[in-house]
Design a protein around this motif. Structure first.
Motif, mmCIF file in Angstrom:
data_model
loop_
_atom_site.group_PDB
_atom_site.id
_atom_site.type_symbol
_atom_site.label_atom_id
_atom_site.label_comp_id
_atom_site.label_asym_id
_atom_site.label_seq_id
_atom_site.Cartn_x
_atom_site.Cartn_y
_atom_site.Cartn_z
ATOM 1 N N LYS A 557 0.861 -1.169 0.000
ATOM 2 C CA LYS A 557 0.000 0.000 0.000
ATOM 3 C C LYS A 557 0.906 1.232 0.000
ATOM 4 O O LYS A 557 1.270 1.737 1.062
ATOM 5 C CB LYS A 557 -0.927 0.009 1.213
ATOM 6 N N SER A 558 1.264 1.704 -1.181
ATOM 7 C CA SER A 558 2.126 2.880 -1.271
ATOM 8 C C SER A 558 1.484 4.045 -0.549
ATOM 9 O O SER A 558 0.333 4.409 -0.846
ATOM 10 C CB SER A 558 2.358 3.232 -2.744
ATOM 11 N N ARG A 559 2.221 4.622 0.418
ATOM 12 C CA ARG A 559 1.784 5.745 1.288
ATOM 13 C C ARG A 559 0.387 5.553 1.866
ATOM 14 O O ARG A 559 -0.301 6.501 2.238
ATOM 15 C CB ARG A 559 1.883 7.092 0.591
ATOM 16 N N ASN A 560 -0.070 4.276 1.921
ATOM 17 C CA ASN A 560 -1.399 3.986 2.457
ATOM 18 C C ASN A 560 -2.475 4.838 1.788
ATOM 19 O O ASN A 560 -3.372 5.362 2.447
ATOM 20 C CB ASN A 560 -1.427 4.177 3.979
ATOM 21 N N GLU A 561 -2.358 4.960 0.465
ATOM 22 C CA GLU A 561 -3.264 5.862 -0.252
ATOM 23 C C GLU A 561 -4.699 5.363 -0.212
ATOM 24 O O GLU A 561 -5.000 4.239 -0.590
ATOM 25 C CB GLU A 561 -2.819 6.012 -1.702
ATOM 26 N N THR A 562 -5.591 6.239 0.242
ATOM 27 C CA THR A 562 -7.024 5.980 0.216
ATOM 28 C C THR A 562 -7.686 7.117 -0.529
ATOM 29 O O THR A 562 -7.591 8.285 -0.129
ATOM 30 C CB THR A 562 -7.612 5.859 1.636
ATOM 31 N N ARG A 563 -8.335 6.804 -1.618
ATOM 32 C CA ARG A 563 -8.957 7.825 -2.455
ATOM 33 C C ARG A 563 -10.375 8.124 -1.993
ATOM 34 O O ARG A 563 -11.105 7.234 -1.561
ATOM 35 C CB ARG A 563 -8.945 7.369 -3.916
ATOM 36 N N THR A 564 -10.754 9.402 -2.088
ATOM 37 C CA THR A 564 -12.079 9.842 -1.657
ATOM 38 C C THR A 564 -12.649 10.766 -2.723
ATOM 39 O O THR A 564 -12.389 11.980 -2.735
ATOM 40 C CB THR A 564 -12.012 10.588 -0.305
ATOM 41 N N ASN A 565 -13.401 10.198 -3.629
ATOM 42 C CA ASN A 565 -14.019 10.974 -4.698
ATOM 43 C C ASN A 565 -15.522 11.039 -4.493
ATOM 44 O O ASN A 565 -16.162 10.037 -4.178
ATOM 45 C CB ASN A 565 -13.705 10.352 -6.056
ATOM 46 N N THR A 566 -16.080 12.234 -4.670
ATOM 47 C CA THR A 566 -17.507 12.471 -4.481
ATOM 48 C C THR A 566 -18.125 12.928 -5.804
ATOM 49 O O THR A 566 -17.468 12.945 -6.846
ATOM 50 C CB THR A 566 -17.729 13.538 -3.398
ATOM 51 N N ALA A 567 -19.384 13.334 -5.752
ATOM 52 C CA ALA A 567 -20.102 13.707 -6.976
ATOM 53 C C ALA A 567 -19.406 14.843 -7.722
ATOM 54 O O ALA A 567 -19.412 14.881 -8.955
ATOM 55 C CB ALA A 567 -21.539 14.106 -6.626
ATOM 56 N N LYS A 568 -18.781 15.756 -6.997
ATOM 57 C CA LYS A 568 -18.156 16.890 -7.685
ATOM 58 C C LYS A 568 -16.976 16.455 -8.546
ATOM 59 O O LYS A 568 -16.613 17.153 -9.498
ATOM 60 C CB LYS A 568 -17.716 17.948 -6.670
ATOM 61 N N HIS A 569 -16.397 15.305 -8.226
ATOM 62 C CA HIS A 569 -15.217 14.865 -8.960
ATOM 63 C C HIS A 569 -15.560 14.200 -10.289
ATOM 64 O O HIS A 569 -14.666 13.706 -10.980
ATOM 65 C CB HIS A 569 -14.389 13.916 -8.087
ATOM 66 N N THR A 570 -16.831 14.196 -10.650
ATOM 67 C CA THR A 570 -17.193 13.720 -11.981
ATOM 68 C C THR A 570 -16.848 14.756 -13.056
ATOM 69 O O THR A 570 -16.917 14.452 -14.247
ATOM 70 C CB THR A 570 -18.696 13.393 -12.058
ATOM 71 N N LEU A 571 -16.487 15.963 -12.633
ATOM 72 C CA LEU A 571 -15.995 17.007 -13.537
ATOM 73 C C LEU A 571 -14.812 17.694 -12.877
ATOM 74 O O LEU A 571 -14.712 17.751 -11.647
ATOM 75 C CB LEU A 571 -17.077 18.047 -13.842
ATOM 76 N N TRP A 572 -13.927 18.212 -13.679
ATOM 77 C CA TRP A 572 -12.845 19.043 -13.156
ATOM 78 C C TRP A 572 -13.344 20.473 -12.950
ATOM 79 O O TRP A 572 -14.277 20.916 -13.642
ATOM 80 C CB TRP A 572 -11.669 19.079 -14.131
ATOM 81 N N PRO A 573 -12.722 21.218 -12.033
ATOM 82 C CA PRO A 573 -13.123 22.615 -11.840
ATOM 83 C C PRO A 573 -12.609 23.499 -12.975
ATOM 84 O O PRO A 573 -11.538 23.253 -13.540
ATOM 85 C CB PRO A 573 -12.454 22.987 -10.514
ATOM 86 N N ILE A 574 -13.371 24.522 -13.302
ATOM 87 C CA ILE A 574 -12.914 25.527 -14.263
ATOM 88 C C ILE A 574 -11.813 26.343 -13.588
ATOM 89 O O ILE A 574 -11.931 26.707 -12.409
ATOM 90 C CB ILE A 574 -14.082 26.437 -14.687
ATOM 91 N N PRO A 575 -10.721 26.637 -14.289
ATOM 92 C CA PRO A 575 -9.640 27.405 -13.659
ATOM 93 C C PRO A 575 -10.130 28.725 -13.078
ATOM 94 O O PRO A 575 -10.946 29.434 -13.697
ATOM 95 C CB PRO A 575 -8.666 27.628 -14.818
ATOM 96 N N GLN A 576 -9.646 29.064 -11.889
ATOM 97 C CA GLN A 576 -10.099 30.275 -11.210
ATOM 98 C C GLN A 576 -9.816 31.521 -12.040
ATOM 99 O O GLN A 576 -10.611 32.465 -12.039
ATOM 100 C CB GLN A 576 -9.417 30.389 -9.847
ATOM 101 N N GLY A 577 -8.693 31.540 -12.739
ATOM 102 C CA GLY A 577 -8.370 32.709 -13.559
ATOM 103 C C GLY A 577 -9.413 32.982 -14.617
ATOM 104 O O GLY A 577 -9.675 34.152 -14.962
ATOM 105 N N GLU A 578 -10.026 31.930 -15.161
ATOM 106 C CA GLU A 578 -11.087 32.125 -16.161
ATOM 107 C C GLU A 578 -12.332 32.723 -15.523
ATOM 108 O O GLU A 578 -12.998 33.580 -16.114
ATOM 109 C CB GLU A 578 -11.432 30.778 -16.818
ATOM 110 N N LEU A 579 -12.653 32.303 -14.315
ATOM 111 C CA LEU A 579 -13.811 32.859 -13.602
ATOM 112 C C LEU A 579 -13.585 34.321 -13.238
ATOM 113 O O LEU A 579 -14.510 35.136 -13.279
ATOM 114 C CB LEU A 579 -14.076 32.043 -12.342
#
Length: 591
Positions: A557-579
């Protein structure tokens, strides 16, 4: 394709000047006079191709890095794609360099294509009709490629098809993903009519790529009838087939020959240009390789997607032996990755450096003892060399980025694209963007989703399976066929950049990107149990999502990685600079 893929500083770079400097120099083109003839249009098209060359550090294809945001790969801890894969555990936040990169690179290509498509009109009268239509078709297809990736990564995005004035960039609004996809259908149909079937220059856009993009767009919005028509046009056209040698698809010699014309589109690394190279394989090799820098590794979930030779999943097959997990498996497993005990040969130097580099080096991949088994080219025997940076219990190793390191992998390394006939630091093998196997599996999936199951569905799937010796299927149940085609896409295209596209359109991001990342056995004498794949008929079962909780303590278990993805992670965020620049833009949900 010499003139379409170089990273050029184009002669038609446009600058704004004032007063006296506004007068047009006699030896350089301007935005008003350029594209006045066929030669200039060809130069402009080079710039569009240039904008589609998406790469980063060492010209490693960025779509390979995108693949590392999925369940099939774990990257070293510091990489932005590794942080994206972690979700909230990363944490993946607005400003991640990969999610910002995707927006910038794709819109660079859109802008370049729009400028070209508008500007080329000036030279239409001095360009042959066929050449003009073909070059327009190439630009339309490349622009569609950019938008396909944008709507896959971000959902609804800004959609524009004409050059914008500077002030207009800050007033654009988003367009729905489905609307964009359907608008691009028309562009791709036009392109298909004018593109070459078999371009003379390697790397040029062809008819099949245009239809393949149309099919991906349609699958993304669940327009299965359109995807079926698009893939069927390629299949019935009869121009493409499968290369009988799977491994040849990922070598320079194999792609140059391109048996069956399976490779439909690829990001090129021209052999005659010493400055365009890829370090992709450098990141694929374990640290026990002399001169390597590993940073991208298969997960156990990837390994366990591959069936046994009887065509059954590992929890269903009597052939599966957890103490010898590489035995009796789909050949694509060993063609895709290396497992402990496999012999690896790679070229990390240009000149001979004996006794271990001739110039290739060969070793037996080992993670379970503190020795490296190196082939001695003088004695023609393996030497046992103490000190193994990939030794699974080596907590003090300086190479913690290794294939079992604290910030590295979980016991496996990639074989795809490793080409011992090439110097790994100057790899020239093109990175595949689309191949005919995808056309076949998309055709099958579209018909399965339409519940139009017939012999052509079975034939398409079996053609892909047959190459690796997997048994033919005789299924007719829609649910089981859906499971099978999803499994086939996972194992057939691992590391090729399709996985994120697939898990998002299938709606399984939250199920597949949560929980700990597991790997090979820490101690091969203490065998981990076979993972569970959930109750029959469950989402976990039908998408082959393994659960390692019953023996997670026995696995790397490299670095004991545990992933936590929720509904928001079905899309990437728009870059803040564009907003910040455009107040009409709204951030994606929950970001």
């Amino acid at each position: 394709m010499k003139k379409y893929i170089y990273l050029l500083s184009l002669a038609f770079t446009l600058i704004s000047c004032e007063d006296f400097l506004n007068r047009q120099p006699l030896d350089t083109p301007s935005s008003v006079t350029f594209y006045s003839n066929e030669a200039e249009i060809k130069i402009g098209l080079t710039g569009v191709y240039n904008a589609s060359f998406w790469n980063s550090r060492g010209s490693v294809p960025d779509l390979k890095r995108v693949e590392a945001t999925t369940d099939l790969i774990i990257s070293r801890k510091s990489d932005p794609e590794a942080i994206i894969a972690m979700g909230n555990s990363g944490p993946f936040v607005i400003g991640n360099t990969m999610s910002d990169w995707g927006w910038t690179q794709a819109y660079k290509l859109v802008s370049r294509a729009n400028d070209f498509l508008e500007g080329m009109k000036r030279g239409e009268s001095l360009t042959s009709k066929a050449s003009f239509a073909r070059m327009r078709g190439e630009a339309l297809t490349l622009r569609a490629w950019a938008y396909l990736n944008l709507i896959t990564w971000y959902g609804d995005v800004i959609f524009y098809t004409k050059p914008l004035q500077p002030s207009e960039f800050e007033t654009q609004v988003t367009t729905g993903r489905e609307t964009i996809a359907k608008a691009l259908y028309k562009d791709l149909d036009e392109a298909y009519a004018s593109l070459d079937l078999n371009p003379a220059d390697r790397g040029r856009i062809n008819k099949a790529f245009a239809m393949g993009i149309k099919a991906r767009l349609a699958m993304l919005i669940k327009d299965y009838a359109t995807a079926l028509d698009a893939t069927n046009s390629v299949i019935t056209g009869g121009n493409h087939g499968l290369n009988p040698n799977y491994q040849a698809l990922f070598t320079l010699a194999g792609q140059t020959t391109n048996n069956g014309k399976e490779v439909i589109a690829a990001m090129m690394f021209p052999a005659e240009n010493p400055n365009i190279v890829s370090w992709q394989v450098v990141g694929y090799t374990p640290r026990q390789t002399l001169g390597a820098q590993s940073n991208n590794f298969p997960t156990q979930a990837c390994v366990d997607k591959f069936e046994c030779t009887d065509g059954l999943r590992i929890d269903e097959s009597p052939l599966y032996d957890p103490a010898n997990p590489s035995r009796n498996r789909d050949k694509r497993l060993r063609w895709t990755l290396y497992m402990p005990g496999d012999t690896i040969e790679v070229r990390m130097v240009k000149a001979q450096s004996l006794p271990y580099q001739n110039p290739n080096q060969r070793f037996i991949y080992n993670i379970h003892t503190d020795q490296v088994f190196r082939y001695n080219w003088n004695t023609l025997k393996y030497d046992v060399v103490n000190g193994n940076p990939d030794f699974v219990t080596s907590a003090s190793s300086v190479w913690q980025y290794g294939s079992t390191g604290a910030v590295g992998g979980v016991g496996y390394v990639w074989r795809k694209y490793n080409d011992p006939d090439q110097y790994a630091w100057e790899l020239k093998t093109p990175f595949i963007l689309m191949r005919y196997a995808e056309i076949l599996l998309t055709y099958a999936e579209a018909k399965i989703e339409l519940n139009q199951i017939d012999a052509t569905v079975i034939d398409a799937i079996n053609a892909v399976r047959r190459r690796s010796g997997q048994p033919n299927i005789i299924l007719s149940n829609q649910t089981k066929l859906r499971q099978l085609v999803r499994r086939e896409r996972a194992v057939e295209f691992a590391t090729e950049g399709l996985r994120l596209f697939d898990i998002r359109r299938w709606g399984i991001v939250e199920q597949i990107l949560n929980g700990p990342i597991a790997g090979a056995a820490i101690n091969p004498a203490d065998v981990p149990s076979i993972p569970s794949f959930g109750a029959k008929g469950s989402v976990q079962d039908l998408n082959d999502i393994p659960d390692y909780s019953s023996s997670i303590s026995k696995r790397i278990k490299s670095r004991n990685e545990t992933r936590t993805n929720t509904a928001k992670h079905t899309l990437w965020p728009i870059p803040q600079g564009e907003l910040d620049k455009n107040k009409n833009l709204k951030q994606n949900p929950n970001w």
